[in-house]
Design an enzyme around this catalytic site. Structure first.
Site, PDB file in Angstrom:
ATOM      1  N   HIS A  33      28.726 -16.085   8.735  1.00  0.00           N
ATOM      2  CA  HIS A  33      28.265 -17.540   8.361  1.00  0.00           C
ATOM      3  C   HIS A  33      29.019 -18.642   8.354  1.00  0.00           C
ATOM      4  O   HIS A  33      28.706 -19.539   8.881  1.00  0.00           O
ATOM      5  CB  HIS A  33      27.979 -17.185   6.678  1.00  0.00           C
ATOM      6  N   SER A 182      26.155  -9.035   5.542  1.00  0.00           N
ATOM      7  CA  SER A 182      26.103  -9.038   4.088  1.00  0.00           C
ATOM      8  C   SER A 182      25.553  -7.447   4.015  1.00  0.00           C
ATOM      9  O   SER A 182      26.249  -6.963   2.879  1.00  0.00           O
ATOM     10  CB  SER A 182      25.152  -9.724   3.357  1.00  0.00           C
ATOM     11  N   ARG A 183      24.727  -6.929   4.530  1.00  0.00           N
ATOM     12  CA  ARG A 183      24.477  -5.342   4.148  1.00  0.00           C
ATOM     13  C   ARG A 183      25.563  -4.316   4.380  1.00  0.00           C
ATOM     14  O   ARG A 183      25.379  -3.213   3.888  1.00  0.00           O
ATOM     15  CB  ARG A 183      23.027  -4.960   4.712  1.00  0.00           C
TER      16      ARG A 183
END
Ligand code: PAF
Length: 274
Positions: A33, A182-183
């Site tokens: 990100h 994120s996972r």
């Protein structure tokens, strides 16, 4: 960095800005990100990020409730990247009434991830269009890691005549090749050690293709077998036309290999352009 929670306050704050770059996120930010925010900075003087876990793009039984929410840490990271504005609305700000108007996407939204997550892309595109209307950016930055998402957002921008340039950011990987996501934090230690096998197979397929083995079905079968043998549940592993995301045909000029598979309870996706 200013944090803004309402549409009204954001519109007020952005009035008069000459060029705006926008990075939509669902938070739990990682280096991938942050790279997108750096790319955004190269395109415009004002960088806006959003943080909103969008219920509409999660299916029944998916991980909406347990999706990692790390607001404080996310703010610190964005602050360090000199993001100008964080738009962090709550649910009732974006969805004051049930969202009955949604974006209808091309058929390709039902393939690949769409075939395994019905309604996911409609929910994603709907919130992205709402965010675009709220932020009115000149540039919007999306990661190639979510290749089909990037494709569909680009189609939406093109076919709905939105005055936005979609900018694609490269996938950022861990040292062992695992695409940042994120996972990844759902993975146990043992799963984390295994998790780069998806990337390993994508790279193996890419190299085999480049060396002249162009029988897609057999390359795909080989990769699926390898993953399944090691305990993965494979949603898909396919070579596709990078421009249309359709099955490659005689007119295909660029190829991409995409995979999605579950390791335990965690669904990982990744891809490599060939
Ligand atoms: O890629 C994501 O994090 C989400 O799908 C997005 C684009 C922020 C929309 O909720």
């Amino acid at each position: 960095m200013e944090t803004v929670e309402t549409i009204c306050a954001l519109r007020e704050r952005l009035r008069g800005e000459k060029a705006i770059s926008f990075v939509p996120t669902m938070g739990n930010l990682h280096e991938g990100h942050l790279e997108l925010t750096r790319l955004a900075r190269r395109h415009a003087g004002c960088v806006v990020a959003s943080l909103f876990v969008n219920r509409l793009q999660f299916g029944i039984g998916e991980d909406f409730d347990r999706y990692p929410r790390t607001f404080g840490e996310d703010c610190e990271k964005l602050e360090r990247e000199s993001v100008d504005i964080l738009f962090a609305p709550n649910e009732s700000e974006l969805y004051p009434v049930p969202q009955e108007v949604t974006v209808s996407l091309p058929k390709i939204a039902e393939a690949l991830c769409g075939a395994h997550r019905p309604g996911h892309f409609r929910g994603m595109a709907t919130v992205v269009l709402k965010l675009f209307n709220i932020v009115q950016p000149d540039f919007a930055v999306f990661g190639k890691k979510d290749y089909q998402q990037l494709h569909l957002v680009s189609k939406m921008v093109e076919q709905l005549d939105l005055p936005i340039t979609v900018v694609a950011g490269e996938t950022v990987r861990e040292a062992d090749g695992l695409a940042m996501s994120s996972r990844n934090r759902y993975l146990s230690e043992a799963e984390r050690r295994e998790a780069n096998r998806l990337y390993f197979n994508l790279e193996k397929t890419r190299l085999a293709w480049l060396s002249g083995k162009t029988d897609c079905r057999s390359l795909e079968r080989e990769a699926k077998n390898d993953l399944e043998k090691r305990g993965w549940q494979v949603d898909y592993f396919e070579i596709r036309d990078a421009q249309s995301l359709e099955r490659p045909g005689p007119s295909t000029a660029r190829f991409v290999v995409l995979g999605a598979a579950r390791l335990g309870k965690t669904r990982l996706i990744d891809n490599l352009e060939i």
